[in-house]
Write an enzyme that holds these catalytic residues in place. Structure first.
Site, PDB file in Angstrom:
ATOM      1  N   LYS A  34       0.827  -1.203   0.000  1.00 16.70           N
ATOM      2  CA  LYS A  34       0.000   0.000   0.000  1.00 16.70           C
ATOM      3  C   LYS A  34       0.868   1.263   0.000  1.00 16.70           C
ATOM      4  O   LYS A  34       0.611   2.217   0.719  1.00 16.70           O
ATOM      5  CB  LYS A  34      -0.927  -0.013   1.215  1.00 16.70           C
ATOM      6  CG  LYS A  34      -1.862  -1.214   1.218  1.00 16.70           C
ATOM      7  CD  LYS A  34      -2.863  -1.146   2.333  1.00 16.70           C
ATOM      8  CE  LYS A  34      -3.774  -2.330   2.409  1.00 16.70           C
ATOM      9  NZ  LYS A  34      -4.355  -2.796   1.191  1.00 16.70           N
ATOM     10  N   CYS A  35       1.851   1.268  -0.847  1.00 11.79           N
ATOM     11  CA  CYS A  35       2.843   2.339  -0.913  1.00 11.79           C
ATOM     12  C   CYS A  35       2.795   2.983  -2.299  1.00 11.79           C
ATOM     13  O   CYS A  35       2.412   2.346  -3.275  1.00 11.79           O
ATOM     14  CB  CYS A  35       4.221   1.719  -0.651  1.00 11.79           C
ATOM     15  SG  CYS A  35       5.634   2.810  -0.867  1.00 11.79           S
ATOM     16  N   GLY A  36       3.205   4.231  -2.374  1.00 13.59           N
ATOM     17  CA  GLY A  36       3.278   4.893  -3.671  1.00 13.59           C
ATOM     18  C   GLY A  36       4.241   4.201  -4.626  1.00 13.59           C
ATOM     19  O   GLY A  36       4.125   4.332  -5.844  1.00 13.59           O
ATOM     20  N   PHE A  37       5.203   3.441  -4.080  1.00 11.12           N
ATOM     21  CA  PHE A  37       6.168   2.721  -4.905  1.00 11.12           C
ATOM     22  C   PHE A  37       5.719   1.291  -5.228  1.00 11.12           C
ATOM     23  O   PHE A  37       6.418   0.568  -5.941  1.00 11.12           O
ATOM     24  CB  PHE A  37       7.537   2.676  -4.218  1.00 11.12           C
ATOM     25  CG  PHE A  37       8.178   4.025  -4.087  1.00 11.12           C
ATOM     26  CD1 PHE A  37       8.654   4.705  -5.200  1.00 11.12           C
ATOM     27  CD2 PHE A  37       8.312   4.631  -2.847  1.00 11.12           C
ATOM     28  CE1 PHE A  37       9.242   5.953  -5.083  1.00 11.12           C
ATOM     29  CE2 PHE A  37       8.902   5.882  -2.709  1.00 11.12           C
ATOM     30  CZ  PHE A  37       9.370   6.544  -3.835  1.00 11.12           C
ATOM     31  N   THR A  38       4.570   0.877  -4.723  1.00  9.62           N
ATOM     32  CA  THR A  38       4.091  -0.492  -4.939  1.00  9.62           C
ATOM     33  C   THR A  38       4.051  -0.896  -6.412  1.00  9.62           C
ATOM     34  O   THR A  38       4.363  -2.053  -6.732  1.00  9.62           O
ATOM     35  CB  THR A  38       2.717  -0.703  -4.265  1.00  9.62           C
ATOM     36  OG1 THR A  38       2.875  -0.467  -2.861  1.00  9.62           O
ATOM     37  CG2 THR A  38       2.184  -2.094  -4.476  1.00  9.62           C
TER      38      THR A  38
END
Length: 162
Positions: A34-38
């Site tokens: 659930k990360c912007g980098f996912t």
């Protein structure tokens, strides 16, 4: 001490010796769902599929230490990665990469390659360590470095004899 002296926890409590990866080029990454980098899972999978037959592996270590962005259990993480990004590379059990409960492998990786301005701590999800066929940690890349940007370095390492 070498990378191959470590064991890592896999889903279900199984331990895996890092010696199982001896002779391969590795990209070791702390991940989160659930990360912007996912979306980098897609790029990691592309690298894996491109180079796996040449002796390359991605080893992903889910981590919930940054913004609680990996809240799921092992099954939820596996299902998310499989259904969303068709991930086929190994996912280790969830680990801490910093602090008093940090995984010993991650402690070792950080000692081998410092981050920006000499920092040792992992700053965020999707920090990547590139390891050569002999187990040497040759590079560390921050989350902002997309997996595709590592292709040339991976190719150079794959060309080297173990």
């Amino acid at each position: 001490m070498s990378l191959y002296d470590f064991n890592v926890k896999m889903p279900g409590g199984r331990e895996e010796a890092m010696t199982e990866h001896a002779g391969k080029v590795l990209l070791v990454v702390n991940t989160a769902s659930k990360c912007g980098f996912t979306p980098q899972y897609e790029g990691l999978e592309a690298l894996y599929r491109t180079y796996k037959d040449q002796g390359f592996e991605v080893l992903a270590f889910p981590c919930n230490q940054f913004g609680a962005q990996e809240p799921g259990d092992e099954e939820e993480i596996k299902n998310f990665c499989s259904l969303t990004y068709d991930v086929s590379f190994p996912l280790a059990a969830k680990v801490d990469v910093n602090g008093e409960n940090e995984d010993p492998l991650w402690h070792y990786l950080k000692k081998q390659q410092a981050g920006l301005m000499g920092s040792r701590g992992i700053k965020w999800n999707f920090t990547k360590f590139l390891v050569d066929r002999k187990g040497n940690v040759v590079a560390r890349h921050g989350p902002q470095v997309k997996p595709a940007a590592l292709a040339k370095d991976i190719e150079k390492l794959l060309a080297q004899v173990a």
